[in-house]
Design a protein around this motif. Structure first.
Motif, PDB file in Angstrom:
ATOM      1  N   LEU A 151     -80.701  11.704  64.697  1.00  0.00           N
ATOM      2  CA  LEU A 151     -82.169  12.321  65.229  1.00  0.00           C
ATOM      3  C   LEU A 151     -82.755  11.126  63.958  1.00  0.00           C
ATOM      4  CD1 LEU A 151     -81.384  15.610  66.573  1.00  0.00           C
ATOM      5  CD2 LEU A 151     -82.112  13.425  67.977  1.00  0.00           C
ATOM      6  N   ALA A 206     -85.298   6.772  65.680  1.00  0.00           N
ATOM      7  CA  ALA A 206     -84.460   6.884  67.131  1.00  0.00           C
ATOM      8  C   ALA A 206     -86.038   8.040  68.003  1.00  0.00           C
ATOM      9  CB  ALA A 206     -83.622   6.945  66.875  1.00  0.00           C
ATOM     10  N   GLN A 207     -86.789   8.694  67.211  1.00  0.00           N
ATOM     11  CA  GLN A 207     -87.072   9.123  68.129  1.00  0.00           C
ATOM     12  C   GLN A 207     -88.568   8.364  68.614  1.00  0.00           C
ATOM     13  OE1 GLN A 207     -88.743  12.703  66.232  1.00  0.00           O
ATOM     14  NE2 GLN A 207     -87.588  12.915  65.182  1.00  0.00           N
ATOM     15  N   ARG A 247     -83.443   5.754  79.898  1.00  0.00           N
ATOM     16  CA  ARG A 247     -84.256   6.085  79.854  1.00  0.00           C
ATOM     17  C   ARG A 247     -84.787   4.410  78.421  1.00  0.00           C
ATOM     18  NH1 ARG A 247     -85.131   8.511  75.669  1.00  0.00           N
ATOM     19  NH2 ARG A 247     -82.821  10.171  76.143  1.00  0.00           N
ATOM     20  N   ALA A 298     -87.572   5.981  71.520  1.00  0.00           N
ATOM     21  CA  ALA A 298     -86.285   6.835  72.088  1.00  0.00           C
ATOM     22  C   ALA A 298     -88.077   6.996  73.156  1.00  0.00           C
ATOM     23  CB  ALA A 298     -85.850   7.988  71.707  1.00  0.00           C
ATOM     24  N   VAL A 299     -88.507   7.857  72.536  1.00  0.00           N
ATOM     25  CA  VAL A 299     -90.270   7.570  73.591  1.00  0.00           C
ATOM     26  C   VAL A 299     -90.702   6.053  74.415  1.00  0.00           C
ATOM     27  CG1 VAL A 299     -93.124   7.916  72.947  1.00  0.00           C
ATOM     28  CG2 VAL A 299     -91.539   9.458  71.896  1.00  0.00           C
ATOM     29  N   PRO A 357     -89.830   3.753  76.585  1.00  0.00           N
ATOM     30  CA  PRO A 357     -89.014   3.192  77.439  1.00  0.00           C
ATOM     31  C   PRO A 357     -88.903   1.747  76.893  1.00  0.00           C
ATOM     32  CG  PRO A 357     -90.749   2.752  79.218  1.00  0.00           C
ATOM     33  CD  PRO A 357     -91.357   3.800  77.113  1.00  0.00           C
ATOM     34  N   LYS A 391     -88.344  19.456  67.284  1.00  0.00           N
ATOM     35  CA  LYS A 391     -87.444  20.393  69.103  1.00  0.00           C
ATOM     36  C   LYS A 391     -85.971  19.259  68.358  1.00  0.00           C
ATOM     37  CE  LYS A 391     -88.127  18.008  72.999  1.00  0.00           C
ATOM     38  NZ  LYS A 391     -88.797  17.786  73.524  1.00  0.00           N
ATOM     39  N   ASP A 410     -84.226  14.645  77.148  1.00  0.00           N
ATOM     40  CA  ASP A 410     -84.176  14.598  76.383  1.00  0.00           C
ATOM     41  C   ASP A 410     -85.134  13.502  75.273  1.00  0.00           C
ATOM     42  OD1 ASP A 410     -85.053  15.966  73.551  1.00  0.00           O
ATOM     43  OD2 ASP A 410     -83.307  16.783  73.633  1.00  0.00           O
ATOM     44  N   THR A 411     -86.114  13.485  75.330  1.00  0.00           N
ATOM     45  CA  THR A 411     -86.147  11.929  74.298  1.00  0.00           C
ATOM     46  C   THR A 411     -86.097  12.051  72.718  1.00  0.00           C
ATOM     47  OG1 THR A 411     -88.871  12.050  74.053  1.00  0.00           O
ATOM     48  CG2 THR A 411     -88.916  11.204  75.972  1.00  0.00           C
ATOM     49  N   ASN A 412     -85.564  13.048  72.859  1.00  0.00           N
ATOM     50  CA  ASN A 412     -84.809  12.844  70.959  1.00  0.00           C
ATOM     51  C   ASN A 412     -83.614  12.440  71.327  1.00  0.00           C
ATOM     52  OD1 ASN A 412     -87.142  14.094  69.472  1.00  0.00           O
ATOM     53  ND2 ASN A 412     -86.371  15.931  70.689  1.00  0.00           N
ATOM     54  N   LEU A 413     -83.050  11.923  72.524  1.00  0.00           N
ATOM     55  CA  LEU A 413     -81.455  11.511  72.380  1.00  0.00           C
ATOM     56  C   LEU A 413     -81.351  10.790  72.819  1.00  0.00           C
ATOM     57  CD1 LEU A 413     -79.951  15.722  73.494  1.00  0.00           C
ATOM     58  CD2 LEU A 413     -80.163  14.807  71.362  1.00  0.00           C
ATOM     59  N   PRO A 414     -80.293  10.043  72.611  1.00  0.00           N
ATOM     60  CA  PRO A 414     -79.622   8.642  73.046  1.00  0.00           C
ATOM     61  C   PRO A 414     -79.752   8.989  74.796  1.00  0.00           C
ATOM     62  CG  PRO A 414     -77.652  10.089  72.509  1.00  0.00           C
ATOM     63  CD  PRO A 414     -79.183  10.553  72.006  1.00  0.00           C
ATOM     64  N   LEU A 436     -93.957  13.747  79.305  1.00  0.00           N
ATOM     65  CA  LEU A 436     -92.314  14.194  78.467  1.00  0.00           C
ATOM     66  C   LEU A 436     -92.337  12.641  78.291  1.00  0.00           C
ATOM     67  CD1 LEU A 436     -89.966  15.643  80.720  1.00  0.00           C
ATOM     68  CD2 LEU A 436     -91.327  16.474  78.666  1.00  0.00           C
ATOM     69  N   GLN A 437     -93.512  11.346  79.019  1.00  0.00           N
ATOM     70  CA  GLN A 437     -93.399  10.060  77.885  1.00  0.00           C
ATOM     71  C   GLN A 437     -92.112   9.729  78.239  1.00  0.00           C
ATOM     72  OE1 GLN A 437     -95.840   9.148  74.546  1.00  0.00           O
ATOM     73  NE2 GLN A 437     -97.046  10.867  75.163  1.00  0.00           N
ATOM     74  N   TYR A 484     -80.060  14.569  79.305  1.00  0.00           N
ATOM     75  CA  TYR A 484     -80.081  13.761  78.311  1.00  0.00           C
ATOM     76  C   TYR A 484     -80.887  12.796  78.544  1.00  0.00           C
ATOM     77  CZ  TYR A 484     -76.080  16.402  76.007  1.00  0.00           C
ATOM     78  OH  TYR A 484     -75.072  17.734  76.268  1.00  0.00           O
TER      79      TYR A 484
END
Lengths: 318, 218
Positions: B27, B31-32, A132, B35-36, B38, B13, A124-128, A40-41, A121
């Motif tokens: 979203l 941000a995406q 993470r 978020a990938v 870290p 998604k 899910d890498t789309n969410l803050p 899921l990276q 949460y």
């Protein structure tokens, strides 16, 4: 998965040194949590140090009558060990309440302690998620938080620690033995191993960069009736809503730790003085500073009722 | 290519939840992307490179050259064409990819092929053949232990190794007394098979098949 290089470590000290040398390196043992997160990276190591060949897969007696459990002892083997089953029943029960047969065959003792939260949460890498991606916010606060922490949480994170085994280790006063990249070793009491989220929920444990767990050591058996009761949405193969690890002595004294309610196994030694007075007093002491979220206030009475069930079982078994 | 696909999947998604209650409006593509990756500092990832791995599967050695990211499951299916092992969830939750390594059942999706060099891997193809079924395979046929069949190889590998675990005296969550050997009972089999999901719901027939084999072994 992002690309990584791979090596098999030949000794614990070399593994720790290699991990400190390479920025972004991670140890891999069972891999059941790490590989899932890598797909899921969420975890993106640049280098994997496979520690499976290290001779850390034995369970040995200690001089003071305890047990030294090698970091690589699989969950199945630890739960099946005759000494664990007879002297540390709460640990065997907790292990057997976790995951599935396949996963227990892969998962290791050290890896179990280092499991990351199952907060959706975080996944899910789309969410803050402050865990993470520090500073990005928390989706669970104000989101769907039925599974989340009710005690010890912060404004940055309300995730729970998912392990059953760690809850038993906490009630057993286990110690975590490590080796650091400079070759020195140290022992961390389990109470100090996992951290509360505070403002840094991405820092989950006391290990330094590159530090490798070599063993988990148990003191001599505590005796008493040892129980682990897990309440979950399915009868098998689900994470705890609430769990109770307990050691109850004949005189009514004992120890209790909770799972599913906090960022780490939750134990309040001062509250254990209330154990003989029953579940209500015990729960009040354990959850004195509880702050449930919108969807998980049910965990407060569930803790009390699970404690009541455990104390009743202990009386029945004594 | 991979990055493009991942970004696109995340976008899909995000679109799927944007209409719901989950943090709509947060979203952005930035941000995406953020978020990938870290927190800083960002580590340097190596260029993808292949490694030589010798896999011992069903009694034969298979030298393969593969990307270290390859799971055992993908190596079995895509490189060795042993497609009996199935990819269900690819997250260790469904058990469809269960294989037996050194006598132990594991989910092949949650281990890397490169980690399995030097180990003895058994897949459904190594348990029996159409002309010479393993007793568990024969029992699944006899008791209709499947409907669509997708979970069946994992169920059978899991069941075969599970019965060995009972025989070895490994306890389970439903074992009443930890100090005694576990009984080969229906309750034990149900608990021990909880890592294998059957979305057709053939569980009762799977249980019948396992019980028959367990009875025959006693």
């Amino acid at each position: 998965m992002t690309p990584f290089t791979y090596e098999r470590a030949s000794s614990p000290a070399e593994a720790a040194a290699a991990a400190a040398r390479t920025h972004g390196a991670k140890f891999i043992a069972g891999g059941t949590n790490l590989l899932d997160l890598m797909k899921l990276q969420i975890e993106t190591p640049t280098h994997l140090i496979d520690v499976n060949e290290l001779a850390l897969d034995r369970i040995e007696p200690t001089a003071d009558g305890g047990l030294k459990i090698g970091a690589l002892v699989r969950n199945t083997d630890l739960a099946a060990d005759a000494r664990v089953r007879s002297g540390y029943g709460v640990l065997a029960r907790a292990l057997l309440a976790g995951a599935s047969g396949q996963l227990r065959n892969q998962a290791t003792t050290a890896g179990n302690l280092l499991q990351r939260t199952r907060c959706p949460y975080f996944y899910d890498t789309n969410l803050p998620c402050n865990k993470r991606r520090p500073g990005s916010g928390c989706g669970a606060i104000g989101g769907f938080n039925r599974h989340h922490a009710i005690v010890g949480a912060s404004e940055a994170c309300i995730a729970t620690h998912p392990s059953d085994m760690a809850v038993a280790m906490r009630v057993l006063d286990a110690r975590v033995d490590t080796v650091r990249p400079n070759g020195t070793t140290r022992t961390i009491p389990i109470a100090d191993f996992h951290r509360l989220p505070g403002t840094t929920p991405h820092i989950e444990h006391a290990l330094e960069p590159g530090e490798l767990i070599t063993a988990v050591t148990l003191p001599k058996p505590a005796g008493g009736v040892q129980l682990y009761r897990k309440v979950r949405d399915r009868a098998s193969y689900a994470f705890a809503l609430v769990s109770v690890a307990a050691i109850v002595q004949r005189d009514g004294s004992g120890r209790v730790a909770l799972g599913g309610v906090a960022h780490k196994p939750w134990r309040v030694e001062a509250a254990e003085r209330e154990l003989a007075r029953g579940a209500k007093a015990l729960a009040a002491g354990l959850l004195a500073d509880a702050h449930p979220s919108r969807d998980n206030a049910f965990k407060l009475p569930l803790v009390e009722r699970t404690l009541a069930a455990v104390l009743a079982d202990a009386r029945g078994a004594a | 290519m991979t990055e493009f696909n991942l970004a696109r999947r995340n976008l899909l998604k995000a679109s799927a939840v944007a209409g719901g209650t989950l943090a709509a409006g947060r979203l952005t593509p930035e941000a995406q992307a953020a978020a990938v990756a870290p927190g800083a500092p960002v580590a340097q990832h190596p260029a993808p490179a292949s490694v030589n791995v010798l896999l011992r599967v069903n009694g034969s050695d298979h030298p393969v050259m593969l990307d270290p990211r390859t799971t055992l499951l993908d190596a079995l299916r895509e490189r060795l064409q042993l497609t009996g092992t199935k990819k269900g969830c690819d997250q260790g939750q469904c058990g469809a990819c269960t294989v037996i390594v050194d006598g132990r059942r594991i989910t092949s999706c949650l281990t890397l092929a490169v980690m399995q060099e030097g180990h003895e891997i058994t897949t459904i193809e190594g348990l029996g053949t159409p002309k010479n079924l393993h007793p568990m395979q024969a029992a699944f046929v006899k008791h209709d232990g499947y409907q669509c069949g997708f979970c069946t190889p994992g169920q059978i590998c899991s069941a075969v190794a599970m019965l060995e675990e009972v025989k070895a005296g490994i306890p389970s969550h439903v074992s009443a007394d930890l100090t005694r050997r576990p009984e080969p009972s229906a309750a034990e089999f149900r608990e021990r098979m909880s890592g294998n999901i059957c979305r057709c719901g053939a569980y009762s027939n799977i249980q019948e098949a396992i019980a028959e084999v367990a009875g025959a072994q006693r």
